[in-house]
Motif scaffolding. Sequence first.
Motif, PDB file in Angstrom:
ATOM      1  N   PHE A  92       1.137  -1.505   0.095  1.00 59.17           N
ATOM      2  CA  PHE A  92       0.068  -0.024  -0.119  1.00 59.17           C
ATOM      3  C   PHE A  92       1.044   1.120  -0.201  1.00 59.17           C
ATOM      4  CE2 PHE A  92      -2.817  -3.021   1.884  1.00 59.17           C
ATOM      5  CZ  PHE A  92      -3.661  -3.311   0.821  1.00 59.17           C
ATOM      6  N   VAL A  93       0.506   2.434  -0.319  1.00 55.49           N
ATOM      7  CA  VAL A  93       1.187   3.590  -0.771  1.00 55.49           C
ATOM      8  C   VAL A  93       1.437   3.997   0.876  1.00 55.49           C
ATOM      9  CG1 VAL A  93       1.376   5.741  -1.061  1.00 55.49           C
ATOM     10  CG2 VAL A  93      -0.056   4.826  -2.722  1.00 55.49           C
ATOM     11  N   GLU A 128     -13.056  -6.650  -5.178  1.00 55.46           N
ATOM     12  CA  GLU A 128     -13.690  -6.113  -5.783  1.00 55.46           C
ATOM     13  C   GLU A 128     -13.123  -4.601  -4.950  1.00 55.46           C
ATOM     14  OE1 GLU A 128     -17.161  -6.332  -7.655  1.00 55.46           O
ATOM     15  OE2 GLU A 128     -16.325  -7.293  -9.384  1.00 55.46           O
ATOM     16  N   ASN A 129     -13.799  -4.942  -3.714  1.00 52.44           N
ATOM     17  CA  ASN A 129     -13.685  -3.654  -2.542  1.00 52.44           C
ATOM     18  C   ASN A 129     -12.342  -3.982  -2.147  1.00 52.44           C
ATOM     19  OD1 ASN A 129     -16.519  -3.154  -2.589  1.00 52.44           O
ATOM     20  ND2 ASN A 129     -16.704  -4.592  -1.082  1.00 52.44           N
ATOM     21  N   LYS A 131      -9.475  -3.874  -4.056  1.00 47.76           N
ATOM     22  CA  LYS A 131      -9.052  -3.284  -4.844  1.00 47.76           C
ATOM     23  C   LYS A 131      -9.135  -2.019  -5.476  1.00 47.76           C
ATOM     24  CE  LYS A 131      -8.332  -7.875  -7.944  1.00 47.76           C
ATOM     25  NZ  LYS A 131      -8.122  -7.767  -9.220  1.00 47.76           N
ATOM     26  N   GLU A 132     -10.534  -1.681  -4.493  1.00 43.43           N
ATOM     27  CA  GLU A 132     -10.876  -0.419  -4.565  1.00 43.43           C
ATOM     28  C   GLU A 132     -10.416   0.818  -3.402  1.00 43.43           C
ATOM     29  OE1 GLU A 132     -15.458   0.138  -3.693  1.00 43.43           O
ATOM     30  OE2 GLU A 132     -15.533  -0.359  -5.735  1.00 43.43           O
ATOM     31  N   THR A 133      -9.126  -0.298  -2.394  1.00 43.59           N
ATOM     32  CA  THR A 133      -8.399   0.333  -1.784  1.00 43.59           C
ATOM     33  C   THR A 133      -7.256   0.540  -2.291  1.00 43.59           C
ATOM     34  OG1 THR A 133      -7.500  -1.326  -0.329  1.00 43.59           O
ATOM     35  CG2 THR A 133      -9.461  -0.658   0.147  1.00 43.59           C
ATOM     36  N   LYS A 134      -7.162   0.980  -3.759  1.00 45.89           N
ATOM     37  CA  LYS A 134      -5.771   0.412  -4.964  1.00 45.89           C
ATOM     38  C   LYS A 134      -5.263   0.365  -3.468  1.00 45.89           C
ATOM     39  CE  LYS A 134      -8.177   4.575  -6.888  1.00 45.89           C
ATOM     40  NZ  LYS A 134      -9.160   4.146  -7.020  1.00 45.89           N
ATOM     41  N   PRO A 135      -4.315  -0.815  -3.345  1.00 48.83           N
ATOM     42  CA  PRO A 135      -3.250  -1.235  -3.300  1.00 48.83           C
ATOM     43  C   PRO A 135      -2.290  -1.032  -4.640  1.00 48.83           C
ATOM     44  CG  PRO A 135      -4.260  -3.317  -3.484  1.00 48.83           C
ATOM     45  CD  PRO A 135      -4.982  -1.831  -3.535  1.00 48.83           C
ATOM     46  N   VAL A 136      -0.297  -0.550  -4.173  1.00 51.99           N
ATOM     47  CA  VAL A 136       0.328  -0.326  -4.921  1.00 51.99           C
ATOM     48  C   VAL A 136       0.596  -2.201  -6.094  1.00 51.99           C
ATOM     49  CG1 VAL A 136       2.625   0.067  -5.781  1.00 51.99           C
ATOM     50  CG2 VAL A 136       1.196   0.982  -4.254  1.00 51.99           C
TER      51      VAL A 136
END
Length: 167
Positions: A92-93, A128-129, A131-136
Motif C-alpha cells: 500500500f502507498v 473488488e472492494n 481493489k478500491e483501496t488501490k493497493p500498489v
Amino acid sequence: MVRLISAFATGATYLFLDEPLDGLDTIQRKRALGFILKQATSTQVSILIASHQLQELESIADRILVLKQGSLVKDFYLERLRSTAIKVQFVFVTKEIPSIIRENATLLSVEGRVLTYLFEELPQELEENIKETKPVLFERLPVSIEDIIRSQSTKDPDYQMMNQEEC
C-alpha cells in the motif's frame, strides 16, 4: 523403512505414524512417501501422520488436523481448502492497512512493505472492494499447508499487532 514396512504388515485398519520420515535422507524420504502412498491406495488402511515436515506431506495428505497446546484448532480437507482459500500479497502507498483486509483475512507475514494475508474465502465482491483501496500490489499466490498452519498461530492478536506495527 523397516518400521514402515512392519507397520503396514500388521494389517491394522488404522496406522498412527509419528514423524515417519525423520532420519531419512532425501532419496529414502521419497521412497518412504511413495511406499506410504502405495499402501494407502492398495489397502483398506487409514493413516494418521504426526509431522513437522509439512511440504513433504502436502502431496499425500487429504485431510489436515491442526493441534495447538493439546486442542484441535483446525480440521480441513485440502481440496476444499485449495478451492476456497486465497493467499494475497499487498503493498500500500501508506502504512495504513485497510480495515476490510484486517477484518476478512489473517496476516501471514510482513517483509518490508509487502504484506501477505490469507483469506479463507475471497468472493468477487470482497476482492473488488479491496481493489478500491488501490493497493500498489495485489498478487495472488498458491496456498500451502504451511500457510494454513501459520494462519492458525498468527490469529493471536498480539502477533497481529506486532506485525502490523512493522508495516
